[in-house]
Structures are given as C-alpha cells and as structure tokens.
Design a protein around this motif. Sequence first.
Motif, mmCIF file in Angstrom:
data_model
loop_
_atom_site.group_PDB
_atom_site.id
_atom_site.type_symbol
_atom_site.label_atom_id
_atom_site.label_comp_id
_atom_site.label_asym_id
_atom_site.label_seq_id
_atom_site.Cartn_x
_atom_site.Cartn_y
_atom_site.Cartn_z
ATOM 1 N N ASP A 108 13.500 25.608 44.045
ATOM 2 C CA ASP A 108 13.800 26.832 44.802
ATOM 3 C C ASP A 108 15.020 26.658 45.697
ATOM 4 N N GLN A 109 15.119 25.502 46.395
ATOM 5 C CA GLN A 109 16.236 25.283 47.297
ATOM 6 C C GLN A 109 17.561 25.258 46.544
ATOM 7 N N THR A 111 18.172 26.451 43.518
ATOM 8 C CA THR A 111 18.421 27.763 42.927
ATOM 9 C C THR A 111 19.041 28.710 43.940
ATOM 10 N N ALA A 112 18.531 28.676 45.165
ATOM 11 C CA ALA A 112 19.083 29.542 46.211
ATOM 12 C C ALA A 112 20.531 29.185 46.519
ATOM 13 N N LEU A 113 20.838 27.878 46.558
ATOM 14 C CA LEU A 113 22.208 27.449 46.824
ATOM 15 C C LEU A 113 23.138 27.868 45.685
ATOM 16 N N ASN A 115 22.713 30.325 43.510
ATOM 17 C CA ASN A 115 22.875 31.781 43.507
ATOM 18 C C ASN A 115 23.790 32.239 44.635
ATOM 19 N N SER A 116 23.698 31.586 45.780
ATOM 20 C CA SER A 116 24.522 31.949 46.930
ATOM 21 C C SER A 116 25.997 31.668 46.675
ATOM 22 N N GLN A 117 26.285 30.519 46.037
ATOM 23 C CA GLN A 117 27.670 30.095 45.879
ATOM 24 C C GLN A 117 28.294 30.533 44.562
ATOM 25 N N SER A 120 24.875 33.312 40.127
ATOM 26 C CA SER A 120 23.754 33.161 39.204
ATOM 27 C C SER A 120 23.822 31.783 38.577
ATOM 28 N N ARG A 150 26.007 22.355 51.682
ATOM 29 C CA ARG A 150 26.807 23.154 50.756
ATOM 30 C C ARG A 150 27.044 22.369 49.472
#
Length: 208
Positions: A108-109, A111-113, A115-117, A120, A150
């Motif tokens: 999850d962590q 995937t979130a990074l 998707n954020s950067q 997808s 980051r």
Amino acid sequence: MQNERYPFKLPPLPYAHDALEPYIDAETMHYHHDKHFKAYIDNLNKALEPYPEAHGLTLAGLLSPGRLEQPGSPPEEARRGILDNAGGVYNHDLFFKCLSPRPDAPGDQLTALINSQYGSFEAFKKAFSELAASVFGSGWACLAIDGGGRLSAVKLANQDTVVPAGMSPVMLFDVWEHAYYLKYKNLRADYIDAIWNVASFPMLRART
C-alpha cells in the motif's frame, strides 16, 4: 546480505534455477548467480583479505562515503577494487531478491508513492522500462527511496549503488549483458518486458 561482514559467502538462490521460466531461463540463472555473483564475492574477499581493519565493516558500510578513507583503512590503490566488487555483491544480492516465481504486488505504501509521483503503476512501469533500456553499456536501473520518503528512478553504471546517495533500493533491474544474453541476445527491451512477470518489490534498507 548488506549487513554481513567479511568473509562474505554466496547466499543460496531464493528459488530453483528454473523457477522463473519462461521469462528467465535456468541456464542464465545458473551462470548469473552461481558464477557471476560468486565471482564478485570471491573477489571482494580477496581484495579485503590483506586489510583486517576493514573486516568489521558491513557490506553497506564498505560502500558508504568516507568509510574506507579513515585512518588505518586500505590504501587508495586498493579501494577501487573493494568498492567495485562490494557494489557487485550488493546489487546482485538485491536483484535476485527482487525476482520471484510468485511476485508480490507493491504494498500500500509503495503503491501510494508510485501513484503520487507517476500517476499510475502502468505509467511508472513504462517510465522505468524506458530508463532501464537507456542505460548505456553495463549497469542497472534502480527504484530507490530517499530519507524524505520520495521515490527516485536512477541509472547506475557498472557496479555503482545508491548507498553513497543515502537512498534505500526498492527494486533493481540488472541490464548487464550477462543477465540476459543467453536467452534474449541483444534484445534488451524484450528482457526488460519479461522481468515484469517475475518482479517483486522488497523494501530493502541497509544499515551501516
């Protein structure tokens, strides 16, 4: 393995040599792990043997800036061989751990990074594949995370690592020819496409 010390030993392959077929063949895995990886370990031990003052450093410690330049450390003419082989050991250890016959999806962590950067996972996959394909000569493509959390996708020449930059590797693609030439010949892009079928995302952090 990044926290182990001299004398370094070849870790077993985490799966059978043929477990990643048809994407990576058994013959390549045999030569890559049992021959190339072992050669880096043997050469690192040989390079370190005359310098007991460096035997207490971890693998990551050997690669950390300034650790081989302290009083009593190996002389300057010996450091390049130590760093080159330590980088080869460090990168290969991570690479084989980033492959699996039952690959895990990013957590999850991560995937979130991603998707954020990147927007997808598919956009990240395309960007990372292009980065890996663009490595000039021999080297690596590495997804790493910095101290601020980051992500960075970086190209590494030869046996350079992300350790001097203070980053922790998340995933590593080996694009040296010995990693793919038996099966894919000069078609590096085909090899990179195939890796995604067996790629995992271990959050590996080194301590020095």
